[in-house]
Design an enzyme around this catalytic site. Sequence first.
Site, PDB file in Angstrom:
ATOM      1  N   CYS A   1      -0.275 -17.194  -9.749  1.00 15.18           N
ATOM      2  CA  CYS A   1      -0.540 -18.553 -10.255  1.00 15.18           C
ATOM      3  C   CYS A   1      -0.592 -19.534  -9.075  1.00 15.18           C
ATOM      4  CB  CYS A   1       0.512 -18.935 -11.290  1.00 15.18           C
ATOM      5  SG  CYS A   1       0.185 -20.484 -12.152  1.00 15.18           S
TER       6      CYS A   1
ATOM      7  N   ASP B   1      -7.953 -16.608 -19.628  1.00 17.14           N
ATOM      8  CA  ASP B   1      -7.124 -17.622 -18.960  1.00 17.14           C
ATOM      9  C   ASP B   1      -7.708 -18.997 -19.249  1.00 17.14           C
ATOM     10  OD1 ASP B   1      -5.777 -19.314 -17.175  1.00 17.14           O
ATOM     11  OD2 ASP B   1      -5.576 -17.731 -15.678  1.00 17.14           O
TER      12      ASP B   1
ATOM     13  N   HIS C   1      -3.698 -15.869 -18.868  1.00 20.88           N
ATOM     14  CA  HIS C   1      -3.009 -16.255 -17.640  1.00 20.88           C
ATOM     15  C   HIS C   1      -1.650 -15.560 -17.609  1.00 20.88           C
ATOM     16  CE1 HIS C   1      -2.354 -18.838 -14.174  1.00 20.88           C
ATOM     17  NE2 HIS C   1      -1.154 -19.116 -14.630  1.00 20.88           N
TER      18      HIS C   1
END
Length: 277
Positions: free
Chosen positions: A156, A213, A245
């Site tokens: 991330c 995502d 995600h």
Amino acid sequence: MKEITRRKFIATATLATGFALAVQPISAGVITTDTKGLVAGAVKIPVKDGEIPAYRALPTTGDNFPIVLVLSEIFGVHEHIQDITRRFAKLGYLAIAPELFVRQGDVSKLSSIDEIRPIIAKVPDAQVLSDLDATLDWAVKSAKGNANKLAITGFCWGGRITWLYAAHNPKVKAGVAWYGRLVGDANQLQPKYPVDIASKLAVPVLGLYGGQDTGIPLDTVEQMRERLKSSSSKSEIIVYPDAPHAFFADYRPSYRETEAKDGWQRLLAWFKEHGVQ
């Protein structure tokens, strides 16, 4: 934050114990890696304005270990990131995860992502890259690391930094970026995004992204792919069509076991292919 206050803060900062408050409750199937055969725990990394905490893990015997820099999500170096360093150490790596938000605040004690985001927004890329340089220097001089076998991986927030650090430090042999943001609005603290460095990238980076995502549109992934074509890096991007995600985060509902295991095997193969192991 005034300089003296900032220095005092980072001098007394410690790593999170357990999981960050914002990610509770933890999934029942969370992966736990023990420390048998490892030296694992918190260390202090000397940086320009003091010290920052980090978590490192390495085998109890041997030396000249390949180095993996492990970059956290916005939750900092909490238990999940610490566990990942132990997974690498079990495979013969010196893995180290520096706490890169420490000057701006302790994100592990905040109860929501909305509280964390303003802190992360204040973290300068230049500070992060400098801290990673210092972490690498420490790994080589103080922890039996091999500077010629350096890899980086991040998740991330750390995925975005993985791309940027690969562009910053040509000594990196290979990088793997897990669902790191690729485009954004440049500002004084974050002047560049991965798409801005893609065409000039020399270090091979493997990008692992989820087709579902909602925070990283597929058109930005395709934009990154297109720009990478003109680089010499031979970087690649894999998209898992059904993955959301944070599909590697085994402590969260977003975890997807099949895609996570495939991504991990691809990471290990990528590191091996580019001479990190």
